[in-house]
Design a protein around this motif. Structure first.
Motif, mmCIF file in Angstrom:
data_model
loop_
_atom_site.group_PDB
_atom_site.id
_atom_site.type_symbol
_atom_site.label_atom_id
_atom_site.label_comp_id
_atom_site.label_asym_id
_atom_site.label_seq_id
_atom_site.Cartn_x
_atom_site.Cartn_y
_atom_site.Cartn_z
ATOM 1 N N LEU A 96 -4.759 -5.709 16.696
ATOM 2 C CA LEU A 96 -4.982 -4.516 15.875
ATOM 3 C C LEU A 96 -3.675 -3.820 15.518
ATOM 4 C CD1 LEU A 96 -8.187 -2.882 17.425
ATOM 5 C CD2 LEU A 96 -7.938 -3.833 15.131
ATOM 6 N N LYS A 97 -2.638 -3.997 16.357
ATOM 7 C CA LYS A 97 -1.333 -3.406 16.058
ATOM 8 C C LYS A 97 -0.776 -3.951 14.744
ATOM 9 C CE LYS A 97 0.087 -2.727 20.890
ATOM 10 N NZ LYS A 97 1.065 -3.120 21.933
ATOM 11 N N ASN A 98 -1.181 -5.163 14.396
ATOM 12 C CA ASN A 98 -0.645 -5.807 13.193
ATOM 13 C C ASN A 98 -1.254 -5.259 11.909
ATOM 14 O OD1 ASN A 98 0.965 -7.623 14.790
ATOM 15 N ND2 ASN A 98 -0.921 -8.700 15.277
ATOM 16 N N ILE A 99 -2.161 -4.300 12.050
ATOM 17 C CA ILE A 99 -2.729 -3.649 10.868
ATOM 18 C C ILE A 99 -1.655 -2.856 10.116
ATOM 19 C CG2 ILE A 99 -3.423 -1.412 11.816
ATOM 20 C CD1 ILE A 99 -6.192 -1.943 10.491
ATOM 21 N N PHE A 100 -0.503 -2.634 10.783
ATOM 22 C CA PHE A 100 0.629 -1.951 10.137
ATOM 23 C C PHE A 100 1.111 -2.712 8.901
ATOM 24 C CE2 PHE A 100 0.719 0.713 13.766
ATOM 25 C CZ PHE A 100 1.546 1.792 13.493
ATOM 26 N N VAL A 101 0.862 -4.024 8.829
ATOM 27 C CA VAL A 101 1.315 -4.781 7.655
ATOM 28 C C VAL A 101 0.546 -4.363 6.399
ATOM 29 C CG1 VAL A 101 1.949 -6.785 9.058
ATOM 30 C CG2 VAL A 101 -0.296 -6.730 7.964
ATOM 31 N N PHE A 102 -0.599 -3.702 6.574
ATOM 32 C CA PHE A 102 -1.394 -3.281 5.422
ATOM 33 C C PHE A 102 -0.955 -1.929 4.865
ATOM 34 C CE2 PHE A 102 -4.242 -6.292 7.550
ATOM 35 C CZ PHE A 102 -4.678 -7.056 6.470
ATOM 36 N N VAL A 103 -0.064 -1.234 5.574
ATOM 37 C CA VAL A 103 0.386 0.084 5.124
ATOM 38 C C VAL A 103 0.999 0.036 3.716
ATOM 39 C CG1 VAL A 103 2.031 1.964 5.561
ATOM 40 C CG2 VAL A 103 0.651 1.049 7.443
ATOM 41 N N PRO A 104 1.960 -0.875 3.455
ATOM 42 C CA PRO A 104 2.519 -0.937 2.089
ATOM 43 C C PRO A 104 1.471 -1.311 1.046
ATOM 44 C CG PRO A 104 3.936 -2.079 3.653
ATOM 45 C CD PRO A 104 2.652 -1.817 4.359
ATOM 46 N N LEU A 105 0.509 -2.151 1.415
ATOM 47 C CA LEU A 105 -0.551 -2.550 0.489
ATOM 48 C C LEU A 105 -1.363 -1.334 0.057
ATOM 49 C CD1 LEU A 105 -2.158 -5.014 -0.775
ATOM 50 C CD2 LEU A 105 -3.674 -4.797 1.208
ATOM 51 N N VAL A 106 -1.758 -0.514 1.015
ATOM 52 C CA VAL A 106 -2.580 0.669 0.729
ATOM 53 C C VAL A 106 -1.804 1.690 -0.092
ATOM 54 C CG1 VAL A 106 -3.751 2.655 1.738
ATOM 55 C CG2 VAL A 106 -4.022 0.392 2.782
ATOM 56 N N PHE A 107 -0.567 2.003 0.340
ATOM 57 C CA PHE A 107 0.192 3.075 -0.304
ATOM 58 C C PHE A 107 0.922 2.624 -1.574
ATOM 59 C CE2 PHE A 107 -0.460 4.787 3.941
ATOM 60 C CZ PHE A 107 -0.814 6.100 3.650
ATOM 61 N N SER A 108 0.792 1.358 -1.928
ATOM 62 C CA SER A 108 1.325 0.897 -3.217
ATOM 63 C C SER A 108 0.202 0.752 -4.248
ATOM 64 C CB SER A 108 2.054 -0.442 -3.054
ATOM 65 O OG SER A 108 1.136 -1.454 -2.652
ATOM 66 N N LYS A 109 -1.012 1.154 -3.848
ATOM 67 C CA LYS A 109 -2.201 1.130 -4.714
ATOM 68 C C LYS A 109 -2.600 -0.285 -5.121
ATOM 69 C CE LYS A 109 -3.101 4.423 -7.539
ATOM 70 N NZ LYS A 109 -3.095 5.354 -8.709
ATOM 71 N N HIS A 110 -2.458 -1.241 -4.187
ATOM 72 C CA HIS A 110 -2.834 -2.631 -4.474
ATOM 73 C C HIS A 110 -3.926 -3.139 -3.533
ATOM 74 C CE1 HIS A 110 1.248 -2.700 -6.427
ATOM 75 N NE2 HIS A 110 0.535 -3.327 -7.340
ATOM 76 N N LEU A 111 -4.591 -2.219 -2.839
ATOM 77 C CA LEU A 111 -5.577 -2.632 -1.842
ATOM 78 C C LEU A 111 -6.676 -3.504 -2.437
ATOM 79 C CD1 LEU A 111 -6.646 -2.448 1.054
ATOM 80 C CD2 LEU A 111 -7.839 -0.352 0.410
ATOM 81 N N PHE A 112 -7.076 -3.234 -3.672
ATOM 82 C CA PHE A 112 -8.178 -3.971 -4.279
ATOM 83 C C PHE A 112 -7.703 -5.087 -5.210
ATOM 84 C CE2 PHE A 112 -9.832 0.360 -3.394
ATOM 85 C CZ PHE A 112 -10.743 -0.013 -2.411
ATOM 86 N N ASN A 113 -6.419 -5.401 -5.134
ATOM 87 C CA ASN A 113 -5.878 -6.556 -5.844
ATOM 88 C C ASN A 113 -5.986 -7.766 -4.918
ATOM 89 O OD1 ASN A 113 -3.881 -8.575 -6.661
ATOM 90 N ND2 ASN A 113 -3.203 -7.071 -8.170
#
Length: 290
Positions: free
Chosen positions: A17-34
């Motif tokens: 679960l610690k590796n969920i940090f890799v999703f931070v740039p995805l979310v805050f770059s507005k590409h989560l649904f790409n």
């Protein structure tokens, strides 16, 4: 089935679960649904999961004798003689091959971050964990590298304020871990030599500094002109309340209850922390995407 459970405990699968940090740039770059970006972030998550498990197994092999006299770590599969060193080494090889194979499939700058992560942790297990202050920076580096890796694999810009927030948060969690170890295990024979180089007052001062750094950096990120321009709103500032609550709640659990050495356990067990995290995620996604 029993063996499989032991193998999962050995590789610390709950710590993935610690590796969920890799999703931070995805979310805050507005590409989560790409889907293309999301797929790459999932690959990064898997690579860091295998790499972190590789590090955990290596550390357990190195520290097996020390773990056997630890009140908690003595229950780990290797320390408790539930798995043999030979089995652990085979798992280590398999994890190494999985990490290398996945890295080859997406070879770019992200791969160097993974290798740096593994090297830092190997040196940490062998030597750096005994050097005061350097030890907490090594632990913090793991979280930092996850965020940087998450940005590199999808080739997006990540705000300097967000990087600073991650730095302070990583240091805060690492120092809190040391604080709990200091209180609980300092006088246990064969435990971390570095604990003798700390004092409770010094640790608490570092906790105060890093916790303040987390909140201030995050707050400044939410009101930065680039952030407002990217999201088209100033409302992200309201999510700071969840960050504050999370910091205070974790400090309460650590200071009052002497728990929380493993932050994942806190996030999975403590109901106020779970509720706060869910509120933060939902509120942040609504503000950024809707």
């Amino acid at each position: 089935m029993k063996k499989i459970i032991l193998y999962l405990r050995l590789i610390r699968i709950t710590n993935w679960l610690k590796n969920i940090f890799v999703f931070v740039p995805l979310v805050f770059s507005k590409h989560l649904f790409n889907l293309d970006y999301f797929y790459k972030a999932v690959i990064a998550f898997l690579i860091f999961s295998f790499a972190s498990s590789l590090v955990y197994v290596f550390n357990d092999i190195v520290d097996v004798e020390r773990d056997r006299v630890h009140p908690v770590k003595k229950n780990r599969p290797l320390a408790a003689n539930l798995l043999s060193l030979q089995e652990a080494k085979i798992i280590l090889i398999i994890l190494s091959l999985l990490t290398i194979t996945l890295c080859i499939t997406i070879w770019n700058e992200f791969v160097y971050v993974v290798f740096i992560y593994i090297l830092i942790n190997i040196f940490y297990s062998l030597y750096l964990k005994n050097i005061v202050i350097v030890d907490v920076f090594c632990i913090a580096a793991g979280f930092m590298l996850r965020v940087i890796g998450g940005a590199l694999i999808i080739s997006v810009y990540i705000s300097n304020w967000l990087i600073l927030t991650t730095l302070f948060l990583s240091l805060f969690l690492a120092i809190m871990k040391r604080r709990l170890e200091f209180i609980s295990y300092q006088k246990i024979e064969m435990q971390r030599e570095v604990l003798n180089k700390y004092t409770l007052n010094f640790i608490d001062q570092m906790v105060s500094l890093t916790s303040a750094g987390v909140v201030i950096s995050y707050a400044l990120y939410t009101v930065a002109s680039r952030t407002i321009l990217l999201f088209g709103t100033e409302k992200l500032i309201y999510t700071t309340i969840f960050v504050l609550f999370g910091i205070f709640r974790y400090m309460y659990i650590a200071f009052k209850e002497n728990k929380g050495e493993n932050v994942i356990e806190v996030l999975l067990i403590d109901k106020p922390m779970i509720f706060n995290l869910l509120l933060y995620i939902v509120t942040t996604l609504l503000i950024i995407y809707f």
